[in-house]
Scaffold this motif. Structure first.
Motif, PDB file in Angstrom:
ATOM      1  N   LEU A 180      -3.345   0.247  -3.554  1.00  0.00           N
ATOM      2  CA  LEU A 180      -2.872  -1.282  -3.391  1.00  0.00           C
ATOM      3  C   LEU A 180      -2.171  -1.669  -4.804  1.00  0.00           C
ATOM      4  CD1 LEU A 180      -2.481  -3.704  -1.670  1.00  0.00           C
ATOM      5  CD2 LEU A 180      -4.799  -4.397  -2.781  1.00  0.00           C
TER       6      LEU A 180
ATOM      7  N   VAL B   4       0.909  -1.311  -0.026  1.00  0.00           N
ATOM      8  CA  VAL B   4       0.285   0.064  -0.158  1.00  0.00           C
ATOM      9  C   VAL B   4       1.072   1.413   0.158  1.00  0.00           C
ATOM     10  CG1 VAL B   4      -1.639   1.454   1.318  1.00  0.00           C
ATOM     11  CG2 VAL B   4      -2.034  -1.097   1.147  1.00  0.00           C
TER      12      VAL B   4
ATOM     13  N   GLU C  11       0.852  -4.062   5.596  1.00  0.00           N
ATOM     14  CA  GLU C  11      -0.473  -4.325   5.021  1.00  0.00           C
ATOM     15  C   GLU C  11      -1.372  -5.280   5.499  1.00  0.00           C
ATOM     16  OE1 GLU C  11       2.216  -2.342   2.282  1.00  0.00           O
ATOM     17  OE2 GLU C  11       2.648  -3.968   3.427  1.00  0.00           O
TER      18      GLU C  11
END
Length: 586
Positions: free
Chosen positions: A383, A351, A362
């Motif tokens: 993402l 991310v 993440e």
């Protein structure tokens, strides 16, 4: 004294009414304990008070349930529940305390947190005694935001994340109420039925408008605007409110308009009802995510977030407390849920912010990711997946057996709200990131994934995967993405005495006759959310407030002091006028 503000469109929280201002009007009903708000916290408070022999009236703006009935029905419980033991997990109150100490960051005292953990097993048993069921089936694959049907015990927080885990082996503590689908309605139905069996008296479709005080400023009751039961207006009110709750996930703007109509019905057709409470009043109306004015004032970074909760999460309990001088805290604390699990392989991506820089681990729980995304990154993030990981994620979304509300947004995000680049620099250019930043973030991450060193953000080895198979994809996980909503609920509330749930004033002294529980009050879940922690705190704080309020009593009254001096009456007279209700509407 704090001035009350709008709790909902065309519905004002008024300044308190003093008893000598009633002008001879009789109370419409009298009880020992009056509970305002019939969600999980209110139900638990009512049940506990009734168990002590108190006559309890529970009032609700709608027909009960609130955000609790719309929740997943997960109760955070540990310390060695029988379901943990049956699943083969060892847990202790101390291990639970050590983990929650890290998550709650001092939002309550260590003594209160320890009691919450020590009472966890018995509180879950108390729920089971009132009809709720739990089980020990654990979903495969480790972490998930919500387990699929057939699984009722899971890791609902950051227990599996190395940087958050304690010294003891992690144990699952998310106890999902046994039922089909989102089980909050099942959870609440058991509590509601238990209240009725215990003789708790409901006062439905009755919106609290102000508290009533005696000449010593003790809270002795409340005034409501109550719709006549069985009337055409009451039936319409119920239908509109139910439709707003049912369609909130699909048409939030339309549902906001429905809520305006609901408030208009209350204003036009609500009849004033006065309820006296001999021992205490408990405020348990939930948070204030549906009060745009309060969000704008205290948590403007979360104005664009999808609202998680029910229409009754309008701040009315908070404002009622403030109207009599209650102290509030942490009103800027909002839990924002950016879940990127499932698909289970998503956390193996990275991310990044709008510059292309990685800023989090993440694999953490959705609220732990959503907080910095909204507060530090302006609500914008990507993402990033490579072709291999995207293919794995699509396959998992299609065939992983997830809920539709997990699968459909994930597929839409990867197929429609996605940007593509043959290499990291090209993807960065397409996304408007700073040159070289994304490539640098990927190189550093890949080094850790290959075992060349630790991950910069502490991601566990099982959640790392080398991202080097182009093309590369950036999925928009920003707060403004309509196909991948980023939900939020408020965590702040009234400051209470942690030993008994009594509401405190600005000087830290208890306001006589007033208690609070659940999301209306500061509690264990008021720093950062973990699935199940709010319902668990509703049980813990609700039972605490119910017990304390039921043990209260009215002070002896001097028959010769029935009236105030005329100057005092004049000073209080302005409190009666509707024009004294302050604030703007939703």
């Amino acid at each position: 004294m704090s001035r009350a503000r709008s709790a909902s469109s065309n519905s004002k929280i008024l300044e308190p009414l003093y008893e000598d201002q009633l002008g001879g009007r009789e109370w419409d009903d009298t009880c020992d304990v009056l509970v305002i708000g019939w969600g999980a916290a209110g139900a638990c408070a009512a049940l506990e008070a009734a168990s002590q022999g108190a006559h309890v009236i529970v009032a609700d703006r709608f027909t009960g349930g609130g955000a609790s009935a719309k929740s997943g029905g997960v109760v955070y419980a540990g310390g060695g529940t029988r379901h943990q033991q049956a699943a083969g997990f060892d847990d202790s109150p101390q291990a639970m305390f050590d983990y929650l100490k890290h998550e709650t960051q001092g939002v309550v005292s260590d003594a209160t947190l320890q009691k919450f953990c020590d009472d966890s097993v018995s509180n879950l048993g108390w729920l089971e005694g009132h009809g709720a069921s739990y089980a020990h089936s654990v979903p495969p694959g480790g972490k998930t935001s919500y387990p699929s049907d057939g699984y009722f015990l899971y890791y609902s927080g950051n227990e599996l994340v190395p940087s958050h885990a304690g010294a003891q082996p992690p144990a699952p503590r998310g106890h999902r109420t046994v039922g089909k689908g989102q089980c909050g309605a099942v959870f609440y139905a058991h509590l509601k039925a238990a209240c009725l069996r215990a003789g708790v008296q409901p006062l439905l479709q009755s919106a609290a408008r102000r508290l009533v005080l005696d000449d010593s400023s003790r809270v002795i009751g409340a005034q409501f605007w109550s719709l006549p039961q069985g009337s055409r207006e009451a039936r319409l009110h119920e239908r509109l409110a139910a439709r707003a709750e049912r369609l909130q996930n699909f048409a939030p703007a339309y549902c906001d308009r429905l809520r305006q109509k609901v408030s208009q019905l209350e204003r036009d057709h609500g009849q004033p009802v006065l309820i006296r409470a001999r021992r205490g009043v408990i405020l348990s109306t939930g948070g204030f995510i549906f009060n745009r004015d309060l969000i704008r004032e205290h948590a403007p970074d979360f104005r664009r977030n999808f609202k998680v909760g029910a229409t009754g999460c309008d701040g009315s309990g908070l404002l009622l407390g403030q109207s009599v001088g209650a102290k509030s805290e942490r009103l800027s604390r909002v839990s924002a849920w950016r879940f990127i699990n499932p698909p289970h392989c998503w956390p193996k991506g990275i991310v990044v912010n709008t510059h292309g820089q990685r800023f989090c681990n993440e694999e953490v729980y959705g609220a732990t990711l959503g907080q910095p995304l909204c507060e530090e990154q302006g609500g914008q993030a990507w993402l990033v997946l490579d072709a291999r990981l995207r293919k794995q994620a699509i396959r998992q979304a299609l065939f992983g057996g997830y809920w539709w509300f997990q699968t459909l947004p994930a597929l839409a995000l990867m197929l429609f709200k996605v940007r593509k680049g043959d290499n990291p620099d090209r993807l960065a250019a397409v996304c408007g990131m700073q040159a070289g930043e994304l490539n640098g973030a990927l190189c550093a991450y890949n080094a850790g994934a290959r075992g060349d060193g630790p991950d910069a953000f502490g991601k566990s080895e099982g959640s790392r995967q080398v991202l080097d198979n182009g093309p590369f994809y950036a999925c928009d996980i920003s707060v403004g993405n309509p196909i991948f909503p980023l939900g939020a609920l408020t965590l702040g509330g009234l400051k209470v005495d942690e030993s008994n749930g009594a509401v405190l004033n600005e000087q830290g002294q208890p306001i006589a006759g007033l208690f609070s529980a659940g999301r209306t009050a500061i509690g264990v879940a008021s720093h950062l959310y973990i699935s199940g922690l709010s319902l668990a705190d509703c049980v813990f704080s609700g039972r605490r407030a119910g017990l304390s309020a039921s043990c209260g009593s009215e002070p002896a009254r001097d028959a010769g002091a029935a009236v105030h001096q005329s100057d005092q009456v004049d000073a209080f007279a302005s409190r009666l006028a509707p024009t004294e209700a302050t604030g703007v509407t939703l």
